[in-house]
Write a protein that holds these residues in place. Structure first.
Motif, short mmCIF file in Angstrom:
data_model
loop_
_atom_site.label_atom_id
_atom_site.label_comp_id
_atom_site.label_asym_id
_atom_site.label_seq_id
_atom_site.Cartn_x
_atom_site.Cartn_y
_atom_site.Cartn_z
N MET A 1 0.84 -1.18 0.00
CA MET A 1 0.00 0.00 0.00
C MET A 1 0.89 1.24 0.00
N ASP A 2 0.65 2.14 -0.92
CA ASP A 2 1.41 3.37 -1.05
C ASP A 2 0.49 4.55 -0.73
N PRO A 3 0.67 5.19 0.42
CA PRO A 3 -0.28 6.24 0.82
C PRO A 3 -0.27 7.46 -0.10
N ILE A 4 0.86 7.77 -0.73
CA ILE A 4 0.88 8.93 -1.64
C ILE A 4 0.20 8.57 -2.95
N ARG A 5 0.40 7.37 -3.43
CA ARG A 5 -0.33 6.94 -4.63
C ARG A 5 -1.84 6.94 -4.34
N ASP A 6 -2.23 6.53 -3.15
CA ASP A 6 -3.65 6.57 -2.76
C ASP A 6 -4.16 8.01 -2.72
N LEU A 7 -3.33 8.93 -2.23
CA LEU A 7 -3.71 10.34 -2.20
C LEU A 7 -3.91 10.89 -3.61
N LEU A 8 -2.97 10.59 -4.50
CA LEU A 8 -3.10 11.03 -5.89
C LEU A 8 -4.36 10.45 -6.54
N HIS A 9 -4.63 9.18 -6.26
CA HIS A 9 -5.82 8.55 -6.82
C HIS A 9 -7.08 9.23 -6.30
N ALA A 10 -7.14 9.50 -5.00
CA ALA A 10 -8.32 10.15 -4.42
C ALA A 10 -8.55 11.52 -5.05
N TYR A 11 -7.48 12.27 -5.25
CA TYR A 11 -7.55 13.59 -5.87
C TYR A 11 -8.08 13.48 -7.30
N ALA A 12 -7.46 12.60 -8.10
CA ALA A 12 -7.84 12.46 -9.51
C ALA A 12 -9.29 11.96 -9.63
N ASP A 13 -9.67 11.00 -8.81
CA ASP A 13 -11.02 10.47 -8.87
C ASP A 13 -12.05 11.55 -8.52
N ALA A 14 -11.73 12.38 -7.54
CA ALA A 14 -12.65 13.46 -7.17
C ALA A 14 -12.77 14.48 -8.30
N VAL A 15 -11.66 14.78 -8.98
CA VAL A 15 -11.73 15.70 -10.13
C VAL A 15 -12.62 15.11 -11.21
N CYS A 16 -12.37 13.86 -11.58
CA CYS A 16 -13.14 13.23 -12.66
C CYS A 16 -14.63 13.15 -12.35
N HIS A 17 -14.97 13.03 -11.07
CA HIS A 17 -16.38 12.95 -10.67
C HIS A 17 -16.94 14.30 -10.22
N ASP A 18 -16.13 15.36 -10.35
CA ASP A 18 -16.55 16.71 -9.96
C ASP A 18 -17.12 16.70 -8.53
N ASP A 19 -16.38 16.05 -7.64
CA ASP A 19 -16.81 15.88 -6.26
C ASP A 19 -15.99 16.78 -5.34
N ALA A 20 -16.52 17.95 -5.08
CA ALA A 20 -15.79 18.96 -4.31
C ALA A 20 -15.47 18.51 -2.89
N ASP A 21 -16.39 17.80 -2.26
CA ASP A 21 -16.16 17.36 -0.88
C ASP A 21 -14.99 16.38 -0.79
N ARG A 22 -14.96 15.41 -1.69
CA ARG A 22 -13.85 14.44 -1.68
C ARG A 22 -12.55 15.11 -2.10
N TRP A 23 -12.63 16.06 -3.04
CA TRP A 23 -11.44 16.74 -3.52
C TRP A 23 -10.79 17.57 -2.42
N ILE A 24 -11.57 18.39 -1.73
CA ILE A 24 -11.01 19.27 -0.71
C ILE A 24 -10.52 18.47 0.49
N ALA A 25 -11.03 17.26 0.68
CA ALA A 25 -10.57 16.40 1.79
C ALA A 25 -9.13 15.93 1.59
N THR A 26 -8.56 16.13 0.40
CA THR A 26 -7.17 15.73 0.15
C THR A 26 -6.17 16.79 0.60
N TRP A 27 -6.65 17.92 1.13
CA TRP A 27 -5.81 19.05 1.52
C TRP A 27 -5.81 19.26 3.03
N VAL A 28 -4.67 19.71 3.59
CA VAL A 28 -4.63 20.14 4.99
C VAL A 28 -5.24 21.54 5.07
N ASP A 29 -5.62 21.95 6.27
CA ASP A 29 -6.32 23.22 6.45
C ASP A 29 -5.54 24.43 5.95
N ASP A 30 -4.22 24.46 6.17
CA ASP A 30 -3.43 25.64 5.80
C ASP A 30 -2.63 25.42 4.51
#
Length: 140
Positions: A1-30
């Motif tokens: 399991m590669d946590p950074i590859r998982d992070l990239l996948h979550a980001y890309a999947d959220a973009v492709c599905h236009d899912d703002a909630d899942r997309w912004i969850a890939t970012w830290v607050d600051d």
């Protein structure tokens, strides 16, 4: 399991599905998101506002990573990497576009999950799918 590859996948999947909630969850607050050409946002609220504004211009976006490399220090909870990205963009008005580039990333372990602390996009090509558009050489 590669946590950074998982992070990239979550980001890309959220973009492709236009899912703002899942997309912004890939970012830290600051976090900081730098798209170049003066388009930099700091903090999750500002980053989400920029993303929503950008996504509103497209009927669909295919966001995919070609390759990536990352180094993380779990003890410190930090890391950095580079991810090469291709986007196929279908604007609301106008013909399709393609963007090739890479993100220089900084990661932070946040609440037990790796997230983006900073992303800086370097565009190598943006324009029509026939590659007659803007091309640049990566900076040193």
């Amino acid at each position: 399991m590669d946590p950074i590859r998982d992070l990239l996948h979550a980001y890309a999947d959220a973009v492709c599905h236009d899912d703002a909630d899942r997309w912004i969850a890939t970012w830290v607050d600051d976090a900081v998101w730098d798209l170049g050409a003066g388009h930099e946002s700091a903090g999750r609220d500002a980053i989400l506002e920029l993303w929503l504004s950008a996504m509103a211009r497209y009927r669909s976006v295919l966001h995919r990573y070609e390759n990536s490399a990352a180094t993380v220090d779990p003890d410190r909870g930090t890391g950095h990497g580079r991810a090469y990205v291709t986007e196929v963009l279908h604007p609301v008005d106008g013909p399709p576009l393609v963007m090739h580039g890479y993100y220089d990333d900084e990661y932070r372990l946040d609440d037990g999950r790796w997230r983006f602390a900073r992303r800086e996009l370097v565009r190598l090509y943006q324009g029509p799918p026939d590659y007659s558009g803007f091309t640049t050489t990566p900076p040193d």
